[in-house]
Design a protein around this motif. Structure first.
Motif, short mmCIF file in Angstrom:
data_model
loop_
_atom_site.label_atom_id
_atom_site.label_comp_id
_atom_site.label_asym_id
_atom_site.label_seq_id
_atom_site.Cartn_x
_atom_site.Cartn_y
_atom_site.Cartn_z
N GLY A 20 24.50 -11.85 -16.41
CA GLY A 20 23.45 -11.31 -15.55
C GLY A 20 23.95 -10.11 -14.77
O GLY A 20 24.98 -9.51 -15.09
N GLN A 21 23.23 -9.76 -13.71
CA GLN A 21 23.60 -8.63 -12.88
C GLN A 21 23.20 -8.90 -11.43
O GLN A 21 22.38 -9.78 -11.16
CB GLN A 21 22.92 -7.35 -13.38
CG GLN A 21 21.41 -7.43 -13.45
CD GLN A 21 20.79 -6.19 -14.04
OE1 GLN A 21 21.39 -5.12 -14.06
NE2 GLN A 21 19.56 -6.31 -14.54
N TRP A 22 23.80 -8.14 -10.53
CA TRP A 22 23.51 -8.30 -9.11
C TRP A 22 23.67 -6.95 -8.41
O TRP A 22 24.39 -6.07 -8.87
CB TRP A 22 24.43 -9.35 -8.46
CG TRP A 22 25.90 -8.98 -8.55
CD1 TRP A 22 26.74 -9.22 -9.59
CD2 TRP A 22 26.67 -8.30 -7.57
NE1 TRP A 22 27.99 -8.73 -9.34
CE2 TRP A 22 27.97 -8.17 -8.08
CE3 TRP A 22 26.40 -7.78 -6.30
CZ2 TRP A 22 28.99 -7.53 -7.39
CZ3 TRP A 22 27.42 -7.16 -5.60
CH2 TRP A 22 28.70 -7.05 -6.13
N ALA A 23 22.99 -6.76 -7.31
CA ALA A 23 23.07 -5.52 -6.53
C ALA A 23 22.64 -5.83 -5.11
O ALA A 23 21.71 -6.63 -4.88
CB ALA A 23 22.19 -4.43 -7.14
N GLY A 24 23.34 -5.22 -4.14
CA GLY A 24 23.01 -5.49 -2.74
C GLY A 24 23.61 -4.50 -1.79
O GLY A 24 23.92 -3.36 -2.13
N LYS A 49 27.64 -3.84 -6.16
CA LYS A 49 26.85 -4.24 -7.31
C LYS A 49 27.80 -4.54 -8.46
O LYS A 49 29.00 -4.25 -8.41
CB LYS A 49 25.87 -3.13 -7.72
CG LYS A 49 26.54 -1.87 -8.24
CD LYS A 49 25.51 -0.87 -8.69
CE LYS A 49 26.17 0.38 -9.30
NZ LYS A 49 25.18 1.35 -9.79
N GLY A 50 27.25 -5.15 -9.52
CA GLY A 50 28.08 -5.48 -10.68
C GLY A 50 27.35 -6.41 -11.62
O GLY A 50 26.12 -6.42 -11.67
N ILE A 51 28.13 -7.20 -12.35
CA ILE A 51 27.55 -8.09 -13.36
C ILE A 51 27.97 -9.53 -13.10
O ILE A 51 28.94 -9.79 -12.37
CB ILE A 51 27.99 -7.67 -14.78
CG1 ILE A 51 29.53 -7.79 -14.92
CG2 ILE A 51 27.51 -6.27 -15.10
CD1 ILE A 51 30.03 -7.58 -16.34
N VAL A 52 27.21 -10.46 -13.70
CA VAL A 52 27.57 -11.88 -13.71
C VAL A 52 28.24 -12.14 -15.05
O VAL A 52 27.65 -11.92 -16.12
CB VAL A 52 26.33 -12.77 -13.53
CG1 VAL A 52 26.73 -14.24 -13.57
CG2 VAL A 52 25.59 -12.42 -12.25
N LEU A 53 29.49 -12.60 -15.00
CA LEU A 53 30.23 -12.82 -16.24
C LEU A 53 29.68 -14.01 -17.01
O LEU A 53 29.21 -15.00 -16.41
CB LEU A 53 31.71 -13.05 -15.93
CG LEU A 53 32.46 -11.86 -15.31
CD1 LEU A 53 33.91 -12.27 -15.01
CD2 LEU A 53 32.43 -10.65 -16.24
N PRO A 54 29.70 -13.96 -18.34
CA PRO A 54 29.29 -15.12 -19.14
C PRO A 54 30.22 -16.30 -18.87
O PRO A 54 31.37 -16.13 -18.48
CB PRO A 54 29.43 -14.61 -20.58
CG PRO A 54 29.44 -13.12 -20.48
CD PRO A 54 30.07 -12.80 -19.17
N MET A 101 31.12 -16.44 -11.96
CA MET A 101 31.97 -15.38 -11.45
C MET A 101 31.25 -14.04 -11.54
O MET A 101 30.58 -13.74 -12.53
CB MET A 101 33.28 -15.31 -12.23
CG MET A 101 34.27 -14.27 -11.69
SD MET A 101 35.87 -14.35 -12.52
CE MET A 101 36.51 -15.88 -11.86
N LEU A 102 31.43 -13.23 -10.47
CA LEU A 102 30.89 -11.87 -10.42
C LEU A 102 32.00 -10.86 -10.67
O LEU A 102 33.16 -11.07 -10.29
CB LEU A 102 30.26 -11.59 -9.05
CG LEU A 102 29.22 -12.58 -8.51
CD1 LEU A 102 28.71 -12.10 -7.16
CD2 LEU A 102 28.09 -12.77 -9.50
N GLN A 103 31.64 -9.76 -11.28
CA GLN A 103 32.55 -8.62 -11.43
C GLN A 103 31.90 -7.42 -10.76
O GLN A 103 30.74 -7.10 -11.00
CB GLN A 103 32.81 -8.32 -12.90
CG GLN A 103 33.72 -7.12 -13.14
CD GLN A 103 33.95 -6.85 -14.62
OE1 GLN A 103 33.91 -7.77 -15.45
NE2 GLN A 103 34.17 -5.58 -14.97
#
Length: 392
Positions: free
Chosen positions: A273-277, A281-286, A307-309
């Motif tokens: 997935g992804q995230w931003a705030g 910001k970044g991605i959600v690791l599989p 886990m987020l990257q």
């Protein structure tokens, strides 16, 4: 050399502090016991108008004690001064209540209109308590001012400046007053304007404390602590929520583990997935996963870790742990858990609520380790989208 007006003023007033932490001195008149702020000019004016001093009769002097020319006996510690003949008692001179002086008759209030500024207060102080004849003049015994009794103490925090100003009405007792007075709107006490003392007054004002206790949310619940309990008077800061970031997570189809002692267990893994705030910001690791328990009413207990990257170079890695509930009416939840119709369900008809915490060893994001978030989300087919609100 005779005593000056300033010496008379200082000897006629007792200096003290109403409280140990007071920065300003107060004074108390030894003749009428009135208390006021220390101010030499006002003290002099007070002596000219002091009711206790006007009604104070001189002590009878021994015949052998010589009188000074200004009417103050030598045993009082005041040497004679060449101001003219001895003043007589009120009423003995020409005119009712007048006092003869070398410069003319005294006015009915015993104030000589022709006297110098030095003479008038000295003549008005003829009846003061006697001082030892031998040695330098000693101050008269000073009564100990009575300390103001303190009301009940409080654990409430010091009120902010805006509250202090709102709690007092400013006014001038007299038009010619240079200093403002204030009156407490809760107990109507009047005092000199002083922000520190006004704030301290509020912490001791029973009416104000009662109003503040009633304003504490915990004291308006169905059940409250007993009156007088410390927990009843504590004003505890209320947390606030602030939108911090949004996250979107895509999921694989869930795997049903089957009934367990807690309910029906489902296992869900994350595709990514992804995230931003606000802070990045970044991605959600599989590889993340959610261990769910579904009750017979279709309410779902959620417990996930992933886990987020970050998008930095070099990237930082952040572990996220969440737990919460998906709750609502059973027929609504059955639709939400069906990916084919989940998009058609209004998110306001159910509650997807989670708590979030984060952990990282990267110094750039170390502040995340001690924060907390509350998430509110919804299901969109095989995707979860939620907003995370930081608890401040």
């Amino acid at each position: 050399m005779g005593r000056t007006v300033d010496q008379e003023v200082h000897a006629a007033f007792v200096e003290f502090r109403a409280k140990e932490d007071d920065k300003c001195l107060s004074v108390q008149c030894i003749y009428c016991q009135q208390i006021r702020a220390k101010n030499t000019s006002r003290q002099k004016q007070h002596l000219l108008e002091c009711p206790g001093l006007r009604g104070h009769n001189p002590q009878p002097q021994s015949q052998s004690a010589p009188s000074a020319p200004n009417g103050i006996a030598a045993p009082n510690g005041y040497p004679p001064t060449p101001n003219g003949p001895t003043a007589t008692a009120p009423g003995a001179g020409p005119g009712p209540g007048a006092m003869p002086t070398p410069n003319g008759p005294m006015m009915p209030n015993n104030v000589n209109p022709h006297a110098t500024p030095m003479q008038t207060p000295l003549q008005n102080l003829q009846g003061r308590p006697s001082l030892p004849a031998a040695g330098p003049p000693q101050p008269a015994p000073r009564p100990t001012p009575k300390a103001k009794p303190k009301t009940s103490s409080s654990n409430l925090p010091a009120p902010p400046l805006d509250d202090v100003h709102a709690a007092f009405v400013e006014f001038r007792a007299k038009e010619e007053d240079k200093c403002l007075s204030v009156q407490c709107i809760y107990c109507q006490q009047v005092r000199a304007k002083n922000t520190s003392r006004q704030r301290q007054h509020l912490l001791e004002c029973p009416t104000y404390l009662s109003v503040m206790k009633d304003s504490i949310p915990a004291n308006n619940l169905l059940h409250t602590f007993p009156e007088g309990d410390v927990a009843r008077s504590l004003q505890i800061p209320a947390p606030t929520l602030e939108l911090d970031f949004r996250m979107s997570i895509k999921m694989n189809p869930k795997v049903s583990v089957g009934p367990s002692i807690w309910g029906n267990r489902d296992w869900v893994t994350f595709v990514g997935g992804q995230w931003a705030g606000r802070w990045g910001k970044g991605i959600v690791l599989p590889g993340g996963q959610d261990s769910q328990i579904v009750t017979k009413e279709s309410n779902t207990s959620l417990r996930a870790s992933y886990m987020l990257q970050t998008a930095d170079d070099p990237a930082a890695w952040i572990i996220v742990k969440t737990d919460g509930w998906l709750t609502g009416a059973k027929d609504v939840l059955d639709k939400v858990n069906d990916p084919s119709v989940a998009d058609t369900v209004n998110p306001n008809t159910y509650k997807y609520r989670i708590n979030l915490s984060m952990e990282t060893g990267d110094e750039r994001y170390a502040f995340l380790n001690t924060l907390m978030w509350i998430g509110s989300g919804c299901r969109r087919g095989q995707e979860i989208i939620f907003d995370a609100f930081r608890v401040n």
